[in-house]
Design an enzyme around this catalytic site. Sequence first.
Site, PDB file in Angstrom:
ATOM      1  N   TYR A  44       0.819  -1.216   0.000  1.00 28.56           N
ATOM      2  CA  TYR A  44       0.000   0.000   0.000  1.00 28.56           C
ATOM      3  C   TYR A  44       0.858   1.274   0.000  1.00 28.56           C
ATOM      4  O   TYR A  44       0.349   2.362  -0.264  1.00 28.56           O
ATOM      5  CB  TYR A  44      -0.943   0.049   1.213  1.00 28.56           C
ATOM      6  CG  TYR A  44      -1.877  -1.139   1.355  1.00 28.56           C
ATOM      7  CD1 TYR A  44      -2.086  -2.036   0.308  1.00 28.56           C
ATOM      8  CD2 TYR A  44      -2.559  -1.367   2.542  1.00 28.56           C
ATOM      9  CE1 TYR A  44      -2.926  -3.129   0.453  1.00 28.56           C
ATOM     10  CE2 TYR A  44      -3.420  -2.452   2.698  1.00 28.56           C
ATOM     11  CZ  TYR A  44      -3.582  -3.330   1.652  1.00 28.56           C
ATOM     12  OH  TYR A  44      -4.418  -4.411   1.799  1.00 28.56           O
ATOM     13  N   HIS A 102       1.119 -11.527   1.779  1.00 32.85           N
ATOM     14  CA  HIS A 102       0.003 -10.808   1.144  1.00 32.85           C
ATOM     15  C   HIS A 102      -0.690 -11.641   0.073  1.00 32.85           C
ATOM     16  O   HIS A 102      -1.907 -11.569  -0.103  1.00 32.85           O
ATOM     17  CB  HIS A 102       0.533  -9.498   0.533  1.00 32.85           C
ATOM     18  CG  HIS A 102      -0.511  -8.459   0.343  1.00 32.85           C
ATOM     19  ND1 HIS A 102      -0.248  -7.129   0.351  1.00 32.85           N
ATOM     20  CD2 HIS A 102      -1.848  -8.546   0.113  1.00 32.85           C
ATOM     21  CE1 HIS A 102      -1.350  -6.441   0.146  1.00 32.85           C
ATOM     22  NE2 HIS A 102      -2.340  -7.285   0.000  1.00 32.85           N
TER      23      HIS A 102
HETATM   24  N1  NAP Z   1      -5.403  -8.618   1.502  1.00 33.76           N
HETATM   25  C1  NAP Z   1      -5.661  -8.046   0.351  1.00 33.76           C
HETATM   26  O1  NAP Z   1      -5.193  -8.487  -0.717  1.00 33.76           O
HETATM   27  C2  NAP Z   1      -6.556  -6.830   0.312  1.00 33.76           C
HETATM   28  C3  NAP Z   1      -7.107  -6.407  -0.904  1.00 33.76           C
HETATM   29  C4  NAP Z   1      -7.933  -5.275  -0.896  1.00 33.76           C
HETATM   30  C5  NAP Z   1      -8.193  -4.600   0.293  1.00 33.76           C
HETATM   31  N2  NAP Z   1      -7.640  -5.032   1.470  1.00 33.76           N
HETATM   32  C6  NAP Z   1      -7.893  -4.333   2.753  1.00 33.76           C
HETATM   33  O2  NAP Z   1      -9.278  -4.261   3.004  1.00 33.76           O
HETATM   34  C7  NAP Z   1      -9.675  -2.899   3.190  1.00 33.76           C
HETATM   35  C8  NAP Z   1     -11.072  -2.662   2.684  1.00 33.76           C
HETATM   36  O3  NAP Z   1     -11.252  -3.157   1.395  1.00 33.76           O
HETATM   37  P1  NAP Z   1     -11.602  -2.303   0.124  1.00 33.76           P
HETATM   38  O4  NAP Z   1     -11.181  -0.893   0.343  1.00 33.76           O
HETATM   39  O5  NAP Z   1     -11.133  -3.053  -1.057  1.00 33.76           O
HETATM   40  O6  NAP Z   1     -13.183  -2.352  -0.007  1.00 33.76           O
HETATM   41  P2  NAP Z   1     -14.487  -1.904   0.780  1.00 33.76           P
HETATM   42  O7  NAP Z   1     -14.251  -1.738   2.227  1.00 33.76           O
HETATM   43  O8  NAP Z   1     -15.526  -2.852   0.297  1.00 33.76           O
HETATM   44  O9  NAP Z   1     -14.826  -0.522   0.074  1.00 33.76           O
HETATM   45  C9  NAP Z   1     -14.328   0.701   0.448  1.00 33.76           C
HETATM   46  C10 NAP Z   1     -15.220   1.750  -0.217  1.00 33.76           C
HETATM   47  O10 NAP Z   1     -16.557   1.613   0.261  1.00 33.76           O
HETATM   48  C11 NAP Z   1     -17.067   2.839   0.728  1.00 33.76           C
HETATM   49  N3  NAP Z   1     -17.776   2.590   1.985  1.00 33.76           N
HETATM   50  C12 NAP Z   1     -17.275   2.025   3.102  1.00 33.76           C
HETATM   51  N4  NAP Z   1     -18.206   1.941   4.049  1.00 33.76           N
HETATM   52  C13 NAP Z   1     -19.342   2.490   3.528  1.00 33.76           C
HETATM   53  C14 NAP Z   1     -20.633   2.711   4.029  1.00 33.76           C
HETATM   54  N5  NAP Z   1     -20.970   2.358   5.274  1.00 33.76           N
HETATM   55  N6  NAP Z   1     -21.555   3.298   3.220  1.00 33.76           N
HETATM   56  C15 NAP Z   1     -21.228   3.669   1.958  1.00 33.76           C
HETATM   57  N7  NAP Z   1     -20.003   3.488   1.422  1.00 33.76           N
HETATM   58  C16 NAP Z   1     -19.059   2.903   2.204  1.00 33.76           C
HETATM   59  C17 NAP Z   1     -15.885   3.730   0.943  1.00 33.76           C
HETATM   60  O11 NAP Z   1     -16.225   5.035   0.514  1.00 33.76           O
HETATM   61  P3  NAP Z   1     -16.215   6.310   1.514  1.00 33.76           P
HETATM   62  O12 NAP Z   1     -14.796   6.611   1.759  1.00 33.76           O
HETATM   63  O13 NAP Z   1     -16.944   7.320   0.704  1.00 33.76           O
HETATM   64  O14 NAP Z   1     -16.966   5.900   2.762  1.00 33.76           O
HETATM   65  C18 NAP Z   1     -14.780   3.148   0.058  1.00 33.76           C
HETATM   66  O15 NAP Z   1     -14.754   3.815  -1.177  1.00 33.76           O
HETATM   67  C19 NAP Z   1      -8.579  -2.104   2.468  1.00 33.76           C
HETATM   68  O16 NAP Z   1      -8.519  -0.791   2.924  1.00 33.76           O
HETATM   69  C20 NAP Z   1      -7.354  -2.925   2.768  1.00 33.76           C
HETATM   70  O17 NAP Z   1      -6.855  -2.605   4.059  1.00 33.76           O
HETATM   71  C21 NAP Z   1      -6.841  -6.147   1.482  1.00 33.76           C
END
Ligand code: NAP
Length: 272
Positions: A44, A102
């Site tokens: 990241y 990862h």
């Molecule tokens: N291990 C891996 O390979 C891997 C891969 C991807 C991600 N991750 C981790 O998982 C975390 C989360 O995953 P992600 O970012 O892919 O997806 P996510 O949590 O499904 O989506 C994040 C998005 O959803 C919106 N959101 C969140 N809560 C909300 C709510 N209550 N209502 C409306 N919109 C909402 C956010 O927008 P707003 O900012 O406008 O609220 C943001 O744009 C990452 O930050 C990372 O730490 C790990």
Amino acid sequence: MNIYFQKTHQRSFGTYPLEGEVLMNAIAAAAETGYRAFDTAQMYGNEAETGEALAATGIARDELCVTTKVHPDNFGEADFMKSVEQSLKSLRMDYVDALLVHWPPVGGDIAPSLRLLQQALERGLTRNIGISNYTAQMMRDAKSIVDAPLVTNQVEFHPLLDQSILLRAASETGIPLASYSSVARGEVFKYPQFEEIGRGYGKTAGQVVLRWILQKGVSANTMSTKPENIRANFDIMDFTLSSIDMDRIDALNATNYRIVGKDLVPWAPDWD
Ligand SMILES: NC(=O)c1ccc[n+]([C@@H]2O[C@H](COP(=O)([O-])OP(=O)(O)OC[C@H]3O[C@@H](n4cnc5c(N)ncnc54)[C@H](OP(=O)(O)O)[C@@H]3O)[C@@H](O)[C@H]2O)c1
């Protein structure tokens, strides 16, 4: 439930793809809300800012539960430990609570990076070790390769994706799942069912999705830049979805909407 899972309080704050002021503000809001578990990764490029933001919260180190992940480019013997030491330096910490690999390595031989992960644990660089983006078979293989418990397999997990094979592997191996892309990066909000179900509990669509994840036995890792969403995503412990509502949400698994695949990430394995 293992100690790492207890420490995350089943809810962790993700930091990808945040950086700069947006990241600093999001971590401050998450900490104020009550989050104590934070998720970052070498990939990241924000470990230093995450460390700075966490230090600024003033929360005692032993109250935090910090996870980082080793980039597959650092899986070589010469690079692995150096990269973990650099992560700790960036995070301003002596240890992380969980260190994950990862992705499985390209080529599929998971043993060398898992052995190095275990060495990092033995050297005290992390309190726990785990995996991310492993398939069910890889979970079984991993368990036989390392002696220490693997405290999580962090995978894409939301109601629009059928992860029943991984859930079965989690109960068979004792390696619990943690979610990422928990609200499918917003895709879940296109389905009116979540809001409809939420009305019965006085909860939002997002809260219903995250509660479904917890009731599947999976820890919910979420990311948001908006304080109101950050608070809502944390406020999911005071209601329980009925089995009828759980089944109704399970039915959406058939959508099979997957965000993270080989088109996005070269290390993505052949998913279950
Ligand atoms: N291990 C891996 O390979 C891997 C891969 C991807 C991600 N991750 C981790 O998982 C975390 C989360 O995953 P992600 O970012 O892919 O997806 P996510 O949590 O499904 O989506 C994040 C998005 O959803 C919106 N959101 C969140 N809560 C909300 C709510 N209550 N209502 C409306 N919109 C909402 C956010 O927008 P707003 O900012 O406008 O609220 C943001 O744009 C990452 O930050 C990372 O730490 C790990």
